[in-house]
Scaffold this active site. Structure first.
Site, PDB file in Angstrom:
ATOM      1  N   GLY A  12       0.820  -1.222   0.000  1.00 43.72           N
ATOM      2  CA  GLY A  12       0.000   0.000   0.000  1.00 43.72           C
ATOM      3  C   GLY A  12       0.844   1.256   0.000  1.00 43.72           C
ATOM      4  CG  ASN A  85       0.941   1.419   4.863  1.00 40.87           C
ATOM      5  OD1 ASN A  85       0.700   2.165   5.815  1.00 40.87           O
ATOM      6  ND2 ASN A  85       0.474   1.666   3.643  1.00 40.87           N
ATOM      7  CE1 TYR A 150      -8.349   0.509   9.780  1.00 44.28           C
ATOM      8  CE2 TYR A 150      -8.520   1.435  11.987  1.00 44.28           C
ATOM      9  CZ  TYR A 150      -7.870   1.346  10.777  1.00 44.28           C
ATOM     10  OH  TYR A 150      -6.737   2.089  10.557  1.00 44.28           O
ATOM     11  CB  ALA A 152     -11.593  -7.384  14.882  1.00 45.59           C
ATOM     12  CE  LYS A 154      -5.208  -1.205  10.547  1.00 44.29           C
ATOM     13  NZ  LYS A 154      -4.042  -1.348   9.660  1.00 44.29           N
TER      14      LYS A 154
HETATM   15  P1  NAP Z   1      -4.867   5.521   2.521  1.00 46.08           P
HETATM   16  O1  NAP Z   1      -4.499   6.947   2.411  1.00 46.08           O
HETATM   17  O2  NAP Z   1      -6.265   5.112   2.250  1.00 46.08           O
HETATM   18  O3  NAP Z   1      -3.862   4.660   1.584  1.00 46.08           O
HETATM   19  C1  NAP Z   1      -3.974   3.275   1.601  1.00 46.08           C
HETATM   20  C2  NAP Z   1      -2.915   2.666   0.727  1.00 46.08           C
HETATM   21  O4  NAP Z   1      -3.040   1.245   0.805  1.00 46.08           O
HETATM   22  C3  NAP Z   1      -3.050   3.036  -0.729  1.00 46.08           C
HETATM   23  O5  NAP Z   1      -1.784   3.076  -1.309  1.00 46.08           O
HETATM   24  C4  NAP Z   1      -3.874   1.860  -1.294  1.00 46.08           C
HETATM   25  O6  NAP Z   1      -3.628   1.582  -2.666  1.00 46.08           O
HETATM   26  C5  NAP Z   1      -3.321   0.717  -0.482  1.00 46.08           C
HETATM   27  N1  NAP Z   1      -4.254  -0.394  -0.346  1.00 46.08           N
HETATM   28  C6  NAP Z   1      -5.467  -0.388   0.235  1.00 46.08           C
HETATM   29  N2  NAP Z   1      -6.008  -1.609   0.176  1.00 46.08           N
HETATM   30  C7  NAP Z   1      -5.126  -2.394  -0.471  1.00 46.08           C
HETATM   31  C8  NAP Z   1      -5.121  -3.745  -0.864  1.00 46.08           C
HETATM   32  N3  NAP Z   1      -6.144  -4.547  -0.586  1.00 46.08           N
HETATM   33  N4  NAP Z   1      -4.051  -4.218  -1.523  1.00 46.08           N
HETATM   34  C9  NAP Z   1      -2.992  -3.414  -1.810  1.00 46.08           C
HETATM   35  N5  NAP Z   1      -2.938  -2.121  -1.473  1.00 46.08           N
HETATM   36  C10 NAP Z   1      -4.006  -1.624  -0.814  1.00 46.08           C
HETATM   37  O7  NAP Z   1      -4.553   4.941   3.983  1.00 46.08           O
HETATM   38  P2  NAP Z   1      -3.597   5.510   5.144  1.00 46.08           P
HETATM   39  O8  NAP Z   1      -4.402   6.428   5.964  1.00 46.08           O
HETATM   40  O9  NAP Z   1      -2.315   5.940   4.592  1.00 46.08           O
HETATM   41  O10 NAP Z   1      -3.406   4.177   5.997  1.00 46.08           O
HETATM   42  C11 NAP Z   1      -2.269   3.333   5.845  1.00 46.08           C
HETATM   43  C12 NAP Z   1      -2.269   2.329   6.984  1.00 46.08           C
HETATM   44  O11 NAP Z   1      -2.234   3.027   8.227  1.00 46.08           O
HETATM   45  C13 NAP Z   1      -3.513   1.455   7.020  1.00 46.08           C
HETATM   46  O12 NAP Z   1      -3.190   0.158   7.437  1.00 46.08           O
HETATM   47  C14 NAP Z   1      -4.369   2.135   8.078  1.00 46.08           C
HETATM   48  O13 NAP Z   1      -5.278   1.250   8.676  1.00 46.08           O
HETATM   49  C15 NAP Z   1      -3.309   2.617   9.036  1.00 46.08           C
HETATM   50  N6  NAP Z   1      -3.727   3.726   9.889  1.00 46.08           N
HETATM   51  C16 NAP Z   1      -4.138   4.919   9.355  1.00 46.08           C
HETATM   52  C17 NAP Z   1      -4.544   5.941  10.199  1.00 46.08           C
HETATM   53  C18 NAP Z   1      -4.977   7.280   9.691  1.00 46.08           C
HETATM   54  O14 NAP Z   1      -5.424   8.124  10.511  1.00 46.08           O
HETATM   55  N7  NAP Z   1      -4.892   7.578   8.418  1.00 46.08           N
HETATM   56  C19 NAP Z   1      -4.536   5.743  11.585  1.00 46.08           C
HETATM   57  C20 NAP Z   1      -4.113   4.527  12.087  1.00 46.08           C
HETATM   58  C21 NAP Z   1      -3.713   3.531  11.233  1.00 46.08           C
HETATM   59  P3  NAP Z   1      -4.593   2.153  -3.864  1.00 46.08           P
HETATM   60  O15 NAP Z   1      -3.957   3.379  -4.319  1.00 46.08           O
HETATM   61  O16 NAP Z   1      -4.499   1.178  -4.926  1.00 46.08           O
HETATM   62  O17 NAP Z   1      -5.945   2.325  -3.312  1.00 46.08           O
END
Ligand code: NAP
Length: 242
Positions: A12, A85, A150, A152, A154
């Site tokens: 990701g 990620n 989500y 569960a 994490k």
């Molecule tokens: P984001 O902006 O939505 O970006 C998600 C990334 O993951 C994108 O590059 C997406 O690719 C890719 N992705 C999603 N599903 C995928 C799949 N099934 N297979 C391959 N790639 C996939 O998310 P983010 O906020 O950066 O979050 C990144 C991580 O941090 C996640 O695990 C999230 O749960 C965790 N997190 C985020 C936050 C927050 O506040 N943002 C807080 C805590 C934890 P595409 O471009 O192809 O869609």
């Protein structure tokens, strides 16, 4: 911290936190491969920017995971660092949550960690060196109404990581978790300003994080200097989980 020519795979990597991690490693001279699901144009640009490798595949697909790892190992002779990620949300209250919402989130967020960790294990054990960093969330630690799936997924990452850390500890491979709080990415953009304001009232530092503030601790845990840290979860949440 030295990452020159380190071989890195980030799932990701096209947007948000994953992208910040990809760019931070590339900036340090590392060889970086990343996966993504749908943003092909963004991926092509990023691939050029970092002179790395990009793979379009669903992180929940175990066969694709082993193929990606195989291709990275073929290109670079091994993998030193894996960052799991990739993640999604499909929020709803439990009584309204569909089976599909549950399955999609568990598969994209938790099964994906199994897929890629399993795929790199043998290579890292053979190298007698490796770093696996899994991105969890503060929600996995404290829960959140409307995010049972989500939370569960994490929390599951934490249990998986501790178990794998114990399996790989004698082989020079560490496994750790970074649990971000509220980060400015596409994932959190959908939250309306009022809700955002009330969420921030619970954060001691009273602000959201930028993706780079999550990438920095990931790089530390991925460094040689972090060799005595394994099975740990580092909250990067502005104090929210205290
Ligand atoms: P984001 O902006 O939505 O970006 C998600 C990334 O993951 C994108 O590059 C997406 O690719 C890719 N992705 C999603 N599903 C995928 C799949 N099934 N297979 C391959 N790639 C996939 O998310 P983010 O906020 O950066 O979050 C990144 C991580 O941090 C996640 O695990 C999230 O749960 C965790 N997190 C985020 C936050 C927050 O506040 N943002 C807080 C805590 C934890 P595409 O471009 O192809 O869609």
């Amino acid at each position: 911290m030295e990452f020159n020519k380190s071989r890195i795979l980030v799932t990701g990597g096209t947007r948000g936190i994953g992208r910040a991690i990809v760019e931070a490693f590339a900036h340090q001279g590392a060889q970086v491969a990343f996966t993504y699901r749908s943003s092909t144009e963004v991926a092509e640009e990023l691939k050029k920017e970092i002179s790395g490798l990009a793979f379009q595949c669903d992180a929940a697909d175990i066969h694709a995971a082993s193929q990606v790892v195989e291709q990275v190992v073929k290109a670079w002779g091994g993998i030193d660092i894996l960052v799991n990620n990739a993640g999604i949300t499909r929020d709803n209250l439990m009584m309204r949550m569909s089976e599909s919402d549950w399955d999609q989130v568990i598969n994209a967020n938790l099964k994906s960690v199994f897929n890629y960790s399993k795929a790199v294990c043998r290579t890292m054990m053979r190298q007698r060196y490796g770093r696996i960093i899994n991105i969890s969330s503060v929600v996995g630690r404290i829960g959140n109404a409307g995010q049972a799936n989500y939370a569960a997924s994490k929390a599951g990452i934490v249990g998986l990581s501790k178990s794998l850390a114990k399996e790989l500890a004698t082989r020079g491979v560490t496994v750790n978790v970074v649990a971000p709080g509220f980060v400015e990415t596409d994932m959190t953009e959908a939250i309306n300003p009022k809700e955002k304001e009330s969420l921030l009232r619970g954060v001691p530092v009273r602000r959201t994080a930028m993706p780079e503030e999550i990438a920095a601790p990931v790089l530390f845990l991925a460094s040689k200097e972090a060799s005595y840290i394994t099975g740990q979860t580092l909250g990067v949440d502005g104090g929210l989980s205290m």
